[in-house]
Scaffold this motif. Structure first.
Motif, PDB file in Angstrom:
ATOM      1  N   THR A 173      -1.496  -4.604 -19.027  1.00  0.00           N
ATOM      2  CA  THR A 173      -0.071  -4.431 -18.736  1.00  0.00           C
ATOM      3  C   THR A 173       0.146  -3.793 -17.374  1.00  0.00           C
ATOM      4  OG1 THR A 173       0.371  -4.161 -21.101  1.00  0.00           O
ATOM      5  CG2 THR A 173       2.078  -3.431 -19.579  1.00  0.00           C
ATOM      6  N   ALA A 174      -0.669  -2.798 -17.046  1.00  0.00           N
ATOM      7  CA  ALA A 174      -0.527  -2.115 -15.757  1.00  0.00           C
ATOM      8  C   ALA A 174      -0.853  -3.031 -14.589  1.00  0.00           C
ATOM      9  CB  ALA A 174      -1.442  -0.897 -15.717  1.00  0.00           C
ATOM     10  N   GLN A 175      -1.662  -4.059 -14.806  1.00  0.00           N
ATOM     11  CA  GLN A 175      -2.023  -4.985 -13.738  1.00  0.00           C
ATOM     12  C   GLN A 175      -1.079  -6.175 -13.646  1.00  0.00           C
ATOM     13  OE1 GLN A 175      -6.472  -5.584 -13.404  1.00  0.00           O
ATOM     14  NE2 GLN A 175      -6.438  -4.581 -15.386  1.00  0.00           N
TER      15      GLN A 175
ATOM     16  N   LEU B  38       1.218   4.359  -9.301  1.00  0.00           N
ATOM     17  CA  LEU B  38       0.117   4.875 -10.110  1.00  0.00           C
ATOM     18  C   LEU B  38       0.568   6.054 -10.959  1.00  0.00           C
ATOM     19  CD1 LEU B  38      -2.937   4.882 -10.813  1.00  0.00           C
ATOM     20  CD2 LEU B  38      -3.261   6.404  -8.847  1.00  0.00           C
ATOM     21  N   ASN B  39       1.354   6.941 -10.375  1.00  0.00           N
ATOM     22  CA  ASN B  39       1.869   8.095 -11.111  1.00  0.00           C
ATOM     23  C   ASN B  39       2.749   7.654 -12.282  1.00  0.00           C
ATOM     24  OD1 ASN B  39       2.375  10.876 -11.595  1.00  0.00           O
ATOM     25  ND2 ASN B  39       4.316  10.708 -10.498  1.00  0.00           N
ATOM     26  N   ILE B  40       3.590   6.649 -12.063  1.00  0.00           N
ATOM     27  CA  ILE B  40       4.463   6.152 -13.132  1.00  0.00           C
ATOM     28  C   ILE B  40       3.642   5.519 -14.254  1.00  0.00           C
ATOM     29  CG2 ILE B  40       6.230   4.438 -13.674  1.00  0.00           C
ATOM     30  CD1 ILE B  40       7.320   4.835 -10.842  1.00  0.00           C
ATOM     31  N   VAL B  41       2.660   4.706 -13.874  1.00  0.00           N
ATOM     32  CA  VAL B  41       1.844   4.016 -14.873  1.00  0.00           C
ATOM     33  C   VAL B  41       1.062   5.011 -15.727  1.00  0.00           C
ATOM     34  CG1 VAL B  41      -0.155   2.498 -15.146  1.00  0.00           C
ATOM     35  CG2 VAL B  41       1.687   1.859 -13.591  1.00  0.00           C
ATOM     36  N   ILE B  42       0.517   6.035 -15.097  1.00  0.00           N
ATOM     37  CA  ILE B  42      -0.246   7.038 -15.843  1.00  0.00           C
ATOM     38  C   ILE B  42       0.660   7.801 -16.805  1.00  0.00           C
ATOM     39  CG2 ILE B  42      -1.528   9.200 -15.617  1.00  0.00           C
ATOM     40  CD1 ILE B  42      -2.725   8.120 -13.047  1.00  0.00           C
TER      41      ILE B  42
ATOM     42  N   GLU C 228       0.805  -1.214   0.000  1.00  0.00           N
ATOM     43  CA  GLU C 228       0.000   0.000   0.000  1.00  0.00           C
ATOM     44  C   GLU C 228       0.843   1.272   0.000  1.00  0.00           C
ATOM     45  OE1 GLU C 228      -2.329  -3.368   1.344  1.00  0.00           O
ATOM     46  OE2 GLU C 228      -0.385  -2.537   1.950  1.00  0.00           O
ATOM     47  N   SER C 229       2.082   1.184   0.473  1.00  0.00           N
ATOM     48  CA  SER C 229       2.930   2.374   0.558  1.00  0.00           C
ATOM     49  C   SER C 229       3.518   2.774  -0.793  1.00  0.00           C
ATOM     50  CB  SER C 229       4.051   2.146   1.566  1.00  0.00           C
ATOM     51  OG  SER C 229       4.926   1.118   1.120  1.00  0.00           O
ATOM     52  N   ILE C 230       3.435   1.898  -1.784  1.00  0.00           N
ATOM     53  CA  ILE C 230       4.046   2.212  -3.081  1.00  0.00           C
ATOM     54  C   ILE C 230       3.019   2.381  -4.196  1.00  0.00           C
ATOM     55  CG2 ILE C 230       6.143   0.967  -2.459  1.00  0.00           C
ATOM     56  CD1 ILE C 230       5.222  -1.288  -4.337  1.00  0.00           C
ATOM     57  N   VAL C 231       1.726   2.191  -3.891  1.00  0.00           N
ATOM     58  CA  VAL C 231       0.741   2.227  -4.974  1.00  0.00           C
ATOM     59  C   VAL C 231       0.586   3.627  -5.573  1.00  0.00           C
ATOM     60  CG1 VAL C 231      -0.572   0.196  -4.269  1.00  0.00           C
ATOM     61  CG2 VAL C 231      -1.108   2.424  -3.269  1.00  0.00           C
ATOM     62  N   LEU C 232       0.685   4.671  -4.767  1.00  0.00           N
ATOM     63  CA  LEU C 232       0.533   6.021  -5.310  1.00  0.00           C
ATOM     64  C   LEU C 232       1.696   6.410  -6.226  1.00  0.00           C
ATOM     65  CD1 LEU C 232      -1.026   8.001  -2.319  1.00  0.00           C
ATOM     66  CD2 LEU C 232      -2.136   7.174  -4.402  1.00  0.00           C
TER      67      LEU C 232
ATOM     68  N   MET D  16      -7.750   1.153  -8.532  1.00  0.00           N
ATOM     69  CA  MET D  16      -7.156   2.454  -8.818  1.00  0.00           C
ATOM     70  C   MET D  16      -6.809   2.614 -10.296  1.00  0.00           C
ATOM     71  SD  MET D  16      -4.595   2.712  -5.520  1.00  0.00           S
ATOM     72  CE  MET D  16      -3.929   4.292  -6.052  1.00  0.00           C
ATOM     73  N   ILE D  17      -6.452   1.540 -10.971  1.00  0.00           N
ATOM     74  CA  ILE D  17      -5.862   1.653 -12.302  1.00  0.00           C
ATOM     75  C   ILE D  17      -6.850   1.390 -13.434  1.00  0.00           C
ATOM     76  CG2 ILE D  17      -5.117  -0.728 -12.717  1.00  0.00           C
ATOM     77  CD1 ILE D  17      -3.051   2.499 -13.203  1.00  0.00           C
ATOM     78  N   THR D  18      -8.024   0.824 -13.139  1.00  0.00           N
ATOM     79  CA  THR D  18      -8.988   0.502 -14.203  1.00  0.00           C
ATOM     80  C   THR D  18     -10.194   1.426 -14.136  1.00  0.00           C
ATOM     81  OG1 THR D  18     -10.068  -1.180 -12.817  1.00  0.00           O
ATOM     82  CG2 THR D  18      -8.282  -1.916 -14.259  1.00  0.00           C
TER      83      THR D  18
END
Length: 278
Positions: free
Chosen positions: A143-145, A130-134, A123-127, A217-219
């Motif tokens: 791919t993001a999942q 998320l910024n990198i994936v976007i 949970e500490s790295i998802v934000l 968060m990603i979909t």
């Protein structure tokens, strides 16, 4: 049969019944005609019985073009699971082989860093992730999942522990025969590592199948959304569609049970081998 054995069998049967009773309730509830019947039966033994079973709940949710296409979500989850497990086995086993048999300076430091990375909560790295994936334009894609979870310190360390115990004579014999490091990894080490690979496949598969926060968060569309996120859509603020949620939960549970049954022989072998070596 002695009385002591009867008592043991009875105790085991009671414990097993308590463990599987939620699964029985889930399966039975999915066969009831509507959510009102499920709510009326809750709190009594009628929750474990259905007088007129029906598959209407399943027929309603598996449509691919409905507002909540669980059939599409299930297909997405199966694709994500398959690609993540196959890619994860390849990536983690390759890294473990290089770490165990490669000529790497500072191997102890690398192992210490891997263990340190494992204790960092996801949970500490998802934000930041998320910024990198976007920024890479990978939002709302398979791919993001898949890509962020292919490599794991836990699975690399687990396979490293297995590889390091293989006799050095096998590696030396393969080198004498002219085999390249990749050929040794692919033709010698992987076939010998089926129990360890099965353990990684089961743990990685279950972890991937139960992912919820990251896919949420990603979909944004049905095209890439997995079933774990889709089921949550039945729990609205106004009403809860228990009949559809139960049927969807059964659909979500079935593939992972089949996945475990397929790999359980190697998984048990790995646990027994670890116990004997310990």
């Amino acid at each position: 049969m002695p009385a002591a054995d009867i008592v043991k069998v009875a105790c085991v049967a009671i414990v097993a019944l308590v463990i599987v009773s939620p699964l029985i309730l889930l399966a039975v509830a999915s066969l009831k005609p509507d959510r009102f019947q499920i709510l009326a039966d809750m709190g009594s033994f009628r929750a474990f019985w259905v007088s007129q079973p029906t598959l209407d709940n399943y027929r309603q949710i598996v449509t691919l073009d409905g507002p909540l296409p669980m059939g599409r979500y299930l297909l997405n989850s199966v694709v994500i699971l398959s690609l993540t497990v196959l890619g994860g086995i390849l990536v983690n086993s390759t890294a473990a082989f290089v770490l165990a048999w490669g000529r790497l300076p500072g191997r102890a430091l690398i192992l210490a860093l891997m263990i340190g990375l494992y204790i960092v909560p996801q949970e500490s790295i998802v934000l930041p992730l998320l910024n990198i994936v976007i920024k890479l334009g990978l939002a709302d894609t398979f791919t993001a999942q898949i890509l962020p979870w292919l490599a794991s310190p836990l699975y690399i360390f687990l396979l490293y522990q297995f590889f390091i115990q293989i006799p050095h004579e096998l590696y030396d014999a393969a080198v004498i025969d002219g085999a390249s490091p990749f050929r040794i990894y692919w033709s010698v080490f992987l076939p010998m590592s089926a129990p360890a690979l099965a353990t990684v496949a089961i743990l990685l598969g279950i972890d991937t199948w139960n992912q919820y926060l990251w896919p949420l968060m990603i979909t944004q569309s049905n095209w890439a959304r997995p079933i774990s996120v889709g089921i949550a859509s039945y729990f609205g603020s106004d009403s809860i569609y228990w009949n559809y949620a139960m049927a969807s939960s059964v659909l979500m549970m079935a593939p992972v049970l089949l996945f475990y049954i397929f790999f359980q022989r190697w998984f048990v072998s790995s646990l027994i081998g670890s116990a004997v070596k310990g």
